[in-house]
Design a protein around this motif. Structure first.
Motif, PDB file in Angstrom:
ATOM      1  N   SER A   1      35.594 -22.475   7.096  1.00  0.00           N
ATOM      2  CA  SER A   1      35.164 -21.958   5.818  1.00  0.00           C
ATOM      3  C   SER A   1      35.129 -20.527   5.756  1.00  0.00           C
ATOM      4  CB  SER A   1      33.797 -22.417   5.739  1.00  0.00           C
ATOM      5  OG  SER A   1      32.833 -21.789   4.793  1.00  0.00           O
ATOM      6  N   THR A   2      35.232 -20.166   4.611  1.00  0.00           N
ATOM      7  CA  THR A   2      35.332 -18.501   4.535  1.00  0.00           C
ATOM      8  C   THR A   2      33.927 -18.167   3.986  1.00  0.00           C
ATOM      9  OG1 THR A   2      36.441 -18.564   2.502  1.00  0.00           O
ATOM     10  CG2 THR A   2      37.679 -18.149   4.649  1.00  0.00           C
ATOM     11  N   ALA A   3      33.235 -19.181   3.427  1.00  0.00           N
ATOM     12  CA  ALA A   3      31.814 -18.955   2.816  1.00  0.00           C
ATOM     13  C   ALA A   3      30.831 -18.817   3.569  1.00  0.00           C
ATOM     14  CB  ALA A   3      31.835 -19.884   1.665  1.00  0.00           C
ATOM     15  N   VAL A   4      30.835 -19.529   4.957  1.00  0.00           N
ATOM     16  CA  VAL A   4      29.907 -19.506   5.915  1.00  0.00           C
ATOM     17  C   VAL A   4      30.521 -19.299   7.247  1.00  0.00           C
ATOM     18  CG1 VAL A   4      27.979 -20.760   7.073  1.00  0.00           C
ATOM     19  CG2 VAL A   4      28.735 -21.068   4.415  1.00  0.00           C
ATOM     20  N   PRO A   5      30.203 -18.307   8.043  1.00  0.00           N
ATOM     21  CA  PRO A   5      30.955 -18.128   9.185  1.00  0.00           C
ATOM     22  C   PRO A   5      30.717 -19.079  10.218  1.00  0.00           C
ATOM     23  CG  PRO A   5      29.719 -16.199   8.707  1.00  0.00           C
ATOM     24  CD  PRO A   5      29.342 -17.224   7.521  1.00  0.00           C
ATOM     25  N   TYR A   6      31.509 -19.464  11.124  1.00  0.00           N
ATOM     26  CA  TYR A   6      31.507 -20.435  12.121  1.00  0.00           C
ATOM     27  C   TYR A   6      31.213 -21.875  11.841  1.00  0.00           C
ATOM     28  CZ  TYR A   6      30.587 -16.232  14.730  1.00  0.00           C
ATOM     29  OH  TYR A   6      30.728 -14.954  15.238  1.00  0.00           O
ATOM     30  N   ALA A   7      31.692 -22.031  10.215  1.00  0.00           N
ATOM     31  CA  ALA A   7      31.446 -23.482   9.953  1.00  0.00           C
ATOM     32  C   ALA A   7      32.877 -23.865   9.137  1.00  0.00           C
ATOM     33  CB  ALA A   7      30.491 -23.403   8.487  1.00  0.00           C
ATOM     34  N   TRP A   8      32.903 -25.277   8.868  1.00  0.00           N
ATOM     35  CA  TRP A   8      34.113 -25.968   8.470  1.00  0.00           C
ATOM     36  C   TRP A   8      33.667 -26.877   7.284  1.00  0.00           C
ATOM     37  CZ3 TRP A   8      38.166 -24.980  12.106  1.00  0.00           C
ATOM     38  CH2 TRP A   8      37.973 -24.346  13.271  1.00  0.00           C
ATOM     39  N   ASN A   9      34.985 -26.824   6.691  1.00  0.00           N
ATOM     40  CA  ASN A   9      35.005 -27.951   5.571  1.00  0.00           C
ATOM     41  C   ASN A   9      35.568 -28.924   6.247  1.00  0.00           C
ATOM     42  OD1 ASN A   9      34.098 -25.821   3.981  1.00  0.00           O
ATOM     43  ND2 ASN A   9      35.889 -26.078   2.357  1.00  0.00           N
TER      44      ASN A   9
END
Length: 152
Positions: free
Chosen positions: A96-104
């Motif tokens: 995810s580029t909306a939330v660091p260290y997160a994944w879609n």
């Protein structure tokens, strides 16, 4: 540079709602997938593994069933239902580029991403597939979890 989630056991938390991916009441296949405020039991824990041919598998620690999407089951939406299955189901994890260290968490068959219905923080709110857009509500954090015997 490509980063992957290491094979392991995780609680998977939605970045917007701060609730966890959960198999409702340890239901058998097809178990309904909802969000949970966290019960520290096996139905909140997921075994994630990268595979050679189908991307990523996501398996419930508590039930042993795989996270999947059933287009013929219209219980949750007209598109289908996020449920468990006995069969391995292909997912991909996209940073995810909306939330660091997160994944879609993206369904390799439909191209849709997992999201909590209406960004609800209510315990038991439905998890659905929705358009895979760069949005915090599609982002999930993978938090390493050591399963404790007897919690499933």
């Amino acid at each position: 540079m490509s980063i992957t989630i290491p094979t392991g056991s995780y609680v998977i938390m939605n970045a917007t709602t701060h609730t966890y991916l959960n198999v409702l009441n340890f239901e058998g296949v097809p178990g309904d997938i909802v969000n949970s405020v966290g019960n520290r039991l096996g139905n909140d824990i997921w075994n994630v593994a990268n595979t050679e041919s189908c991307g990523v598998t996501i398996q419930s620690f508590g039930t042993g069933a795989f996270l999947s999407f059933d287009q013929s089951n219209k219980t949750d939406s007209v598109a289908g239902s996020v449920v468990t299955s006995y069969s391995i189901y292909p997912w991909s994890l996209q940073q995810s580029t909306a939330v660091p260290y997160a994944w879609n968490i993206v369904d390799k068959c439909t191209g849709k991403a997992l999201a909590v219905q209406n960004d609800s923080i209510a315990n038991g709110a439905q998890v659905l597939e929705d358009d895979n857009i760069n949005n915090p509500s599609r982002a999930w954090l993978f938090i390493a979890k050591e399963p404790i015997p007897g919690t499933n």
